[in-house]
Write an enzyme that holds these catalytic residues in place. Structure first.
Site, PDB file in Angstrom:
ATOM      1  N   ASP A  12      18.114 -28.705 -50.391  1.00 33.73           N
ATOM      2  CA  ASP A  12      17.953 -27.262 -50.593  1.00 33.73           C
ATOM      3  C   ASP A  12      17.607 -26.661 -49.238  1.00 33.73           C
ATOM      4  OD1 ASP A  12      17.268 -24.670 -51.255  1.00 33.73           O
ATOM      5  OD2 ASP A  12      15.390 -25.212 -52.241  1.00 33.73           O
ATOM      6  N   LYS A  73      18.808 -18.470 -42.081  1.00 35.41           N
ATOM      7  CA  LYS A  73      19.673 -18.294 -43.246  1.00 35.41           C
ATOM      8  C   LYS A  73      20.054 -16.828 -43.450  1.00 35.41           C
ATOM      9  CE  LYS A  73      19.850 -19.846 -48.077  1.00 35.41           C
ATOM     10  NZ  LYS A  73      19.105 -20.591 -49.106  1.00 35.41           N
ATOM     11  N   GLU A 178      22.666 -22.464 -55.742  1.00 39.88           N
ATOM     12  CA  GLU A 178      21.248 -22.759 -55.972  1.00 39.88           C
ATOM     13  C   GLU A 178      20.813 -22.591 -57.435  1.00 39.88           C
ATOM     14  OE1 GLU A 178      19.339 -20.361 -53.044  1.00 39.88           O
ATOM     15  OE2 GLU A 178      19.974 -21.627 -51.382  1.00 39.88           O
ATOM     16  N   ASP A 204      16.524 -17.051 -59.756  1.00 37.10           N
ATOM     17  CA  ASP A 204      16.145 -17.783 -58.545  1.00 37.10           C
ATOM     18  C   ASP A 204      15.829 -16.784 -57.424  1.00 37.10           C
ATOM     19  OD1 ASP A 204      15.814 -19.478 -56.430  1.00 37.10           O
ATOM     20  OD2 ASP A 204      17.840 -20.301 -56.447  1.00 37.10           O
TER      21      ASP A 204
END
Length: 566
Positions: A12, A73, A178, A204
């Site tokens: 992850d 990210k 994810e 999420d």
């Protein structure tokens, strides 16, 4: 056999923290790093003598803020000119400049020299750290991995993540969304007590992204994604920024001094705000106290949960919008959802949970899986299933995912988006769009490729200009082609063209990590009329090729050739 002993891991890759897991001994094991922590900061620091990744990097951030990089990210696969990048730059202590083809470049001082890194470079260092952590735990070399990405990552962001993984020495056997990974973690743990199919909503909310997916999970272990919606720039980091801005104004009000230009003070303040945000998930009030924050002046403020919720009211409302949209896309009402599962560290925020419960009419939220580890947990299960290391324990397990964004072409002669692959189409998939010549004796066709949900291409994301050259001269409408859109299981797009009459196929993969600025695309597009395309073809003597021009440099070259042809 050696092949059976080879482990595939699940990673992850998070905005702030990353996690790695592996299936062994008949179960998933979250792998702790050398500090014993089950998650690792997605931080990379550069000093005069070394580079640090993870805990070592975050531990020295206060004294070396301008050379400690985080939030990579939020940059990966984006343009420097993107509004979100420009806004984020104001909050980061490290420097970001415009590189070639509008690519953001991170500037640091390392080993006594100024160096520039892309977001992919930083992400590859974090991924490399996760690989090393897994190898130390397993005791063997690890090459294969399932890497997770936000469900709403676009084509360029997925390509960039895959490139970063390869640079880190990883063979990505699959990229999984994810929330889907979190659903696998939840579903495999709970399905033993189910007697019917379950519709599961995964919410999420991480530090940098929000993803919402609705899945149908049956008792045989088939996970079918019905719809996915999200925001690649919404998460806990935005809540931190609101707190930082409030504290900067509070410091200015109390001491009549502006600390916004002090990167070291801002980094310390941001770290304190992040810790306060976490405490406010279980306490109603907390203090932020920093000694010698700026010019020798201490800072103290008492922060209540009510104040935190007031500052981020707009963000919290924005968090619920994708949930409603996801239900609509799946054509499912609230009463049909059996479980609402929380994933991502920011899903712990009480206000977010309250809004979700209100939306689902008081339904109890599922908190049985650790939101910080659920995504890596599910990725490890997928890795084991794909590599055959589960020894049959995951027999029947299957994953059916969807593409998050609509993909299409611009209708020739206008700015209308013609959708070839609608969003939430099951992947892998292949679909076609028929095109033909518009003018007599036209020898080249230029077709822009876009992704997005707006009916006009002006508001969608431009991927590439797909040019078919060396078309045999004929009256208009005679020559015809199919543009074939192929999306693989990782959600990455490949474009090809097929002659309608001969069946001859040609194509290339769209590489869209360096996307052309929209205004430059429009400028180039206006120049590609029938005479110019024909002259380009004649001048280059192109032999039956499809050219996919996806970079600013290629566009400038194309413009130059047009001018020369004139």
């Amino acid at each position: 056999m050696e092949g059976k002993e080879e482990h595939a891991i699940g990673i992850d890759l998070g905005t702030t923290y990353s996690c790695v897991a592996v299936w062994q001994h008949g179960r998933v094991e979250i792998i702790p790093n050398e500090q014993g922590n089950r998650t690792t900061p997605s931080y990379v620091a550069f000093t005069d003598s070394e580079s640090l990744v993870g805990d070592g990097a975050i531990n020295q951030v206060a004294r070396n803020p301008t050379n400690t990089v985080f939030d990579a990210k939020r940059l990966i696969g984006r343009r420097f000119s993107d509004t979100c990048v420009q806004n984020d730059m104001k909050l980061w202590p490290f420097k970001v400049i415009e590189g070639s083809s509008d690519k953001p470049m991170i500037v640091v001082h390392h080993m006594g020299q100024e160096k520039q890194y892309t977001a992919e470079d930083i992400s590859s260092m974090v991924l490399g750290k996760m690989r090393e952590t897994a190898e130390a735990y397993i005791g063997k070399t690890v090459k294969n991995a399932v890497v997770t990405v936000p469900a709403y990552f676009n084509n360029s962001q997925r390509e960039a993540t895959k490139h970063a993984s390869a640079t880190a020495g990883l063979n990505v056997i699959h990229m999984i969304n994810e929330p889907t990974a979190a659903a696998i973690a939840y579903g495999l743990d709970k399905k033993a007590g189910w007697y019917n199919n379950r519709n599961v909503m995964i919410f999420d909310l991480g530090d940098g992204t929000l993803d919402v997916s609705l899945l149908s999970i049956n008792t045989s272990g088939v996970f079918e994604v019905k719809a996915t919606v999200g925001d690649t720039h919404l998460g806990g980091g935005d809540f931190d920024s609101k707190m930082v801005n409030f504290c900067v104004e509070e410091f200015k009000r109390k001491h009549n001094v502006d600390l916004s230009g002090n990167s070291k003070a801002l980094r310390r303040l941001r770290h304190a705000c992040e810790k306060a945000k976490r405490r406010l998930s279980y306490a109603t009030v907390t203090d932020i106290e920093i000694e010698c924050l700026h010019q020798g002046t201490d800072f103290f403020v008492s922060f209540t949960r009510a104040k935190f919720e007031e500052l981020n009211k707009g963000f919290f409302i924005k968090c619920i919008e994708p949930v409603v949209k996801c239900l609509k896309d799946a054509k499912m009402d609230i009463s049909s959802v059996h479980d609402v599962v929380l994933a991502g560290g920011s899903s712990r925020i009480p206000k977010v949970q309250q809004l979700l419960q209100d939306l689902f009419k008081g339904k109890q939220l599922c908190k049985s899986v650790n939101p910080d580890e659920a995504v890596a947990y599910g990725a490890a299960i997928q890795a084991a299933a794909l590599s055959g290391n589960e020894n049959g324990m995951l027999q029947g397990f299957a994953l059916l995912d969807v593409t998050p964004l609509s993909l299409g072409v611009e209708t020739q002669g206008c700015n209308v988006m013609y959708v070839v692959i609608p969003r939430n189409t099951r992947i892998p998939t292949t679909m076609k769009r028929s095109i033909t010549t518009l003018y007599d004796y036209q020898t080249a066709i230029s077709t822009p490729i876009f992704e997005g949900e707006s009916p006009t291409t002006l508001e969608n994301n431009f991927l590439a200009d797909f040019v078919i050259c060396n078309i045999p001269p004929a009256p208009k409408g005679v020559a015809g082609y199919y543009i074939c859109f192929d999306i693989d299981a990782d959600g990455i797009l490949c474009i090809s063209a097929e002659n309608k009459f001969t069946g001859e196929k040609q194509g290339c993969t769209i590489i869209s990590t360096n996307k052309i600025k929209q205004e430059e695309f429009k400028k180039s597009k206006r120049k590609l009329d029938r005479r110019e395309l024909s002259k380009i073809n004649q001048e280059e003597n192109v032999t039956s090729k499809i050219k996919c021009k996806a970079t600013e440099t290629s566009k400038r070259t194309l413009d130059g050739r047009v001018k020369h042809a004139r």
